[in-house]
Design an enzyme around this catalytic site. Structure first.
Site, PDB file in Angstrom:
ATOM      1  N   CYS A   8       0.860  -1.168   0.037  1.00  0.00           N
ATOM      2  CA  CYS A   8       0.103  -0.061   0.088  1.00  0.00           C
ATOM      3  C   CYS A   8       0.975   1.277  -0.035  1.00  0.00           C
ATOM      4  O   CYS A   8       2.076   1.253  -0.380  1.00  0.00           O
ATOM      5  CB  CYS A   8      -1.039  -0.018   1.254  1.00  0.00           C
ATOM      6  SG  CYS A   8      -0.266   0.289   2.807  1.00  0.00           S
ATOM      7  N   ASN A  11       2.462   1.480   4.305  1.00  0.00           N
ATOM      8  CA  ASN A  11       2.834   0.211   4.964  1.00  0.00           C
ATOM      9  C   ASN A  11       2.511   0.252   6.310  1.00  0.00           C
ATOM     10  O   ASN A  11       3.056  -0.243   7.182  1.00  0.00           O
ATOM     11  CB  ASN A  11       4.430  -0.312   4.714  1.00  0.00           C
ATOM     12  CG  ASN A  11       4.471  -1.560   5.015  1.00  0.00           C
ATOM     13  OD1 ASN A  11       5.639  -1.917   5.636  1.00  0.00           O
ATOM     14  ND2 ASN A  11       3.446  -2.639   4.754  1.00  0.00           N
ATOM     15  N   CYS A  13      -1.264   0.685   7.221  1.00  0.00           N
ATOM     16  CA  CYS A  13      -2.675   0.548   7.372  1.00  0.00           C
ATOM     17  C   CYS A  13      -3.078  -0.913   6.610  1.00  0.00           C
ATOM     18  O   CYS A  13      -3.395  -1.865   7.197  1.00  0.00           O
ATOM     19  CB  CYS A  13      -3.501   1.597   6.994  1.00  0.00           C
ATOM     20  SG  CYS A  13      -3.292   3.242   7.807  1.00  0.00           S
ATOM     21  N   ARG A  14      -3.535  -0.421   5.442  1.00  0.00           N
ATOM     22  CA  ARG A  14      -3.998  -1.763   4.558  1.00  0.00           C
ATOM     23  C   ARG A  14      -3.109  -2.945   4.419  1.00  0.00           C
ATOM     24  O   ARG A  14      -3.275  -3.929   4.486  1.00  0.00           O
ATOM     25  CB  ARG A  14      -4.265  -1.057   3.132  1.00  0.00           C
ATOM     26  CG  ARG A  14      -5.439  -0.051   3.186  1.00  0.00           C
ATOM     27  CD  ARG A  14      -5.679   0.724   2.034  1.00  0.00           C
ATOM     28  NE  ARG A  14      -4.473   1.822   1.747  1.00  0.00           N
ATOM     29  CZ  ARG A  14      -4.603   2.521   0.669  1.00  0.00           C
ATOM     30  NH1 ARG A  14      -5.330   2.353  -0.248  1.00  0.00           N
ATOM     31  NH2 ARG A  14      -3.662   3.406   0.508  1.00  0.00           N
ATOM     32  N   SER A  15      -1.812  -2.812   3.953  1.00  0.00           N
ATOM     33  CA  SER A  15      -0.838  -3.885   3.524  1.00  0.00           C
ATOM     34  C   SER A  15      -0.670  -4.437   4.911  1.00  0.00           C
ATOM     35  O   SER A  15      -0.526  -6.003   4.664  1.00  0.00           O
ATOM     36  CB  SER A  15       0.570  -3.251   2.612  1.00  0.00           C
ATOM     37  OG  SER A  15       1.169  -2.470   3.220  1.00  0.00           O
ATOM     38  N   ASP A 127      -8.206   3.804   1.430  1.00  0.00           N
ATOM     39  CA  ASP A 127      -7.053   4.132   2.374  1.00  0.00           C
ATOM     40  C   ASP A 127      -7.932   4.660   3.750  1.00  0.00           C
ATOM     41  O   ASP A 127      -8.630   5.646   3.601  1.00  0.00           O
ATOM     42  CB  ASP A 127      -6.143   5.184   1.997  1.00  0.00           C
ATOM     43  CG  ASP A 127      -5.077   5.424   2.794  1.00  0.00           C
ATOM     44  OD1 ASP A 127      -5.190   4.918   4.190  1.00  0.00           O
ATOM     45  OD2 ASP A 127      -4.305   6.449   2.488  1.00  0.00           O
TER      46      ASP A 127
END
Length: 163
Positions: A8, A11, A13-15, A127
């Protein structure tokens, strides 16, 4: 070893969320000895930081391990990876542009492409960073929805790579 990296922006939150969720799915499928999972960001703003506290809280509440340290994705990593999972179309574009070869660019896929219920027009995991906790919960929902399809693809690829 089959290697998967989730990517993401920062690195945090999402990933890392996708990394934790998918690692759990891989473990539950008995593939931990055959599949290595990690994550990175397209940028290095948060290198060395842990996951966003909201990411960690949502993961822990759902029973996932949130341990993580942010790092920036490097073009040189393509050679050691089998699959690079982008969390949105911007990451997909950036990663394919960073890829040293067309074969490396072909390793990059969108996470939501593994969710058969995802509308073709909604390919991004939004995001959640600048929003409320609900955005992190929605992120987890989208990651979990794509994980079975991704696991099936990785399981098939591992069969092809294992003698």
């Amino acid at each position: 070893m089959y290697r998967v990296c989730f990517v993401c922006t920062g690195n945090i939150c999402r990933s890392p969320m996708a990394e934790s969720v998918f690692r759990s799915h891989v473990a539950d499928a008995g593939l931990s000895d055959l599949v290595e999972i990690d994550s990175a960001g397209t940028g290095g703003w948060h290198e060395g930081d842990g996951a966003d506290p909201r990411t960690a809280a949502v993961l822990e509440a759902a029973g996932y391990e949130p341990g993580h340290r942010a790092r920036q994705f490097r073009a040189s990593w393509f050679a050691g990876l089998d699959l690079v999972i982008a969390l949105d179309a911007g990451h997909l574009r950036d990663l394919r542009a960073l890829a040293p070869t067309p074969e490396d660019a072909a390793k990059v896929r969108l996470l939501r492409s593994y969710d058969p219920a995802a509308p073709a027009t909604q390919t991004d995991v939004p995001d959640p960073y600048y929003g409320p906790l609900a955005g992190f919960e929605e992120c987890l929902h989208l990651v979990e929805a794509a994980s079975p399809g991704l696991l099936a693809a990785v399981r098939e690829a591992v069969k092809e790579h294992t003698p």
